[in-house]
Design an enzyme around this catalytic site. Sequence first.
Site, PDB file in Angstrom:
ATOM      1  N   ALA A   1       4.604  14.123   7.032  1.00  0.00           N
ATOM      2  CA  ALA A   1       3.911  12.867   6.719  1.00  0.00           C
ATOM      3  C   ALA A   1       3.413  12.801   5.283  1.00  0.00           C
ATOM      4  CB  ALA A   1       2.714  12.711   7.665  1.00  0.00           C
TER       5      ALA A   1
ATOM      6  N   THR B   1       5.210  14.145  11.801  1.00  0.00           N
ATOM      7  CA  THR B   1       5.579  15.370  11.069  1.00  0.00           C
ATOM      8  C   THR B   1       6.220  14.962   9.735  1.00  0.00           C
ATOM      9  OG1 THR B   1       7.846  15.671  11.922  1.00  0.00           O
ATOM     10  CG2 THR B   1       6.052  16.552  13.276  1.00  0.00           C
TER      11      THR B   1
ATOM     12  N   ILE C   1       9.556   8.932   3.616  1.00  0.00           N
ATOM     13  CA  ILE C   1       9.573   7.987   4.738  1.00  0.00           C
ATOM     14  C   ILE C   1       8.363   8.199   5.654  1.00  0.00           C
ATOM     15  CG2 ILE C   1      10.930   7.259   6.759  1.00  0.00           C
ATOM     16  CD1 ILE C   1      13.439   8.299   5.043  1.00  0.00           C
TER      17      ILE C   1
ATOM     18  N   TYR D   1      23.286  19.789   8.171  1.00  0.00           N
ATOM     19  CA  TYR D   1      22.429  18.594   8.254  1.00  0.00           C
ATOM     20  C   TYR D   1      23.010  17.616   9.277  1.00  0.00           C
ATOM     21  CZ  TYR D   1      19.815  14.449   6.726  1.00  0.00           C
ATOM     22  OH  TYR D   1      19.009  13.339   6.687  1.00  0.00           O
TER      23      TYR D   1
END
Length: 331
Positions: A10, A8, A14, A193
């Site tokens: 993608a 996910t 990263i 977060y």
Amino acid sequence: MRKVVLVTGANSGIGLALCERLLAHDGQIQLCLACRNMQRAEAARLALLASHPESQVALLQLDVGSVRSVFQAAKEVKLRYNRLDYIYLNAGIMPNPQLDIKAFFKGLFSSNVINMFATAEGILTQKDNINSDGMQEVFATNLFGHYLLVRELEPLLCQPDSISQVIWTSSSNARRSAFSLEDIQHQQGTEPYSSSKYASDLVSVALNRRHNHQGLYSSVICPGLVMTNMTYGILPSFFWSLIMPIMWLIRIFTNTFTLTPYNGAEALFWLSLQKPESLDPLAKYHSLTSGLGKNYTQPHKVSEETQYLISSSLTQPQQKRNYIKLTPGLQ
Ligand SMILES: NC(=O)C1=CN([C@@H]2O[C@H](COP(=O)(O)OP(=O)(O)OC[C@H]3O[C@@H](n4cnc5c(N)ncnc54)[C@H](OP(=O)(O)O)[C@@H]3O)[C@@H](O)[C@H]2O)C=CC1
Ligand SMILES: CC(C)=CCC[C@@H](C)[C@H]1CC[C@H]2C3=C(CC[C@]12C)[C@@]1(C)CCC(=O)[C@@H](C)[C@@H]1CC3
């Protein structure tokens, strides 16, 4: 047999670097890029195919922040594949980040400076939004959508006589003090977060307890501080350009400044090479880069306080806890 890998988030940062590394290692995998924006997903697919023309790269429309989209995507995955070897839960957001400049300078001249650069503890807050499902956006995207996806894909992940890995991109910013079982969506606080990443650490342990006997193993990683769209959103771009030389200098002294997406993806990639039975379910695996630029992965055990929280809360019957106040549309 060709391994099936779903990632996910993608299409950038990263996640994209991980896809590149996975294909460079094994061009035979069936890679599925699960992204919310199909134009950006197609661009990522073309970039991957340019360096690995023979590889199999598929796209899947998935907005992890939308319950409906998660159900649709899971249905589509079950139609396309009959197994899933790796699922990387990497998509994530940090909306409206605010850097506390005063706390930053105070931390700079304190003994806590290394920890501050590694975790951003005490210097970073965010302003969350409510999404179209009526949930806190950070919780829904970073945690809940991914959790739903794993639950929906259990039949593929728990195939008899096969092993599968669920790998979460968590963060060293995850902190116990930012998380409350009474407010798991973090409606009240200013560190959604940190709270969502801490919650993903807990969920990973819970998944291991529930599914290890079925061959499903879950792990969490921290990529270190990586320069991506997410981090560029924290400060104005001219400021990043100004401090970039300082960032590379700091990297000599702290191995958590991995800085490039390739380096940040180290622990994600490393986990794909491990026997999951040998991994520590109570560890977070950190991508680290030495001053000389060498990448490596190191496990850090979760704190004792977290271990206590895990054993006291995750073992209680689920129905006793009102974990999620579902919106009327979801009930
Ligand atoms: N960069 C860092 O220093 C660190 C990052 N992390 C984590 O790494 C992960 C990857 O972030 P990073 O590469 O840095 O940042 P990016 O912003 O480059 O990547 C985030 C990815 O997540 C996707 N995404 C965001 N929201 C959704 C959604 N609702 N549905 C589907 N996809 C979505 C983005 O897609 P789109 O392009 O459409 O926005 C993008 O592909 C995140 O979970 C982040 O929290 C953890 C620690 C440190
Ligand atoms: C280097 C200089 C001079 C200034 C940068 C200050 C901050 C912008 C920077 C310091 C620590 C960083 C950090 C993150 C973001 C940028 C900082 C706050 C993260 C919160 C990014 C996302 C994560 O998940 C964490 C692992 C990072 C922790 C460190």
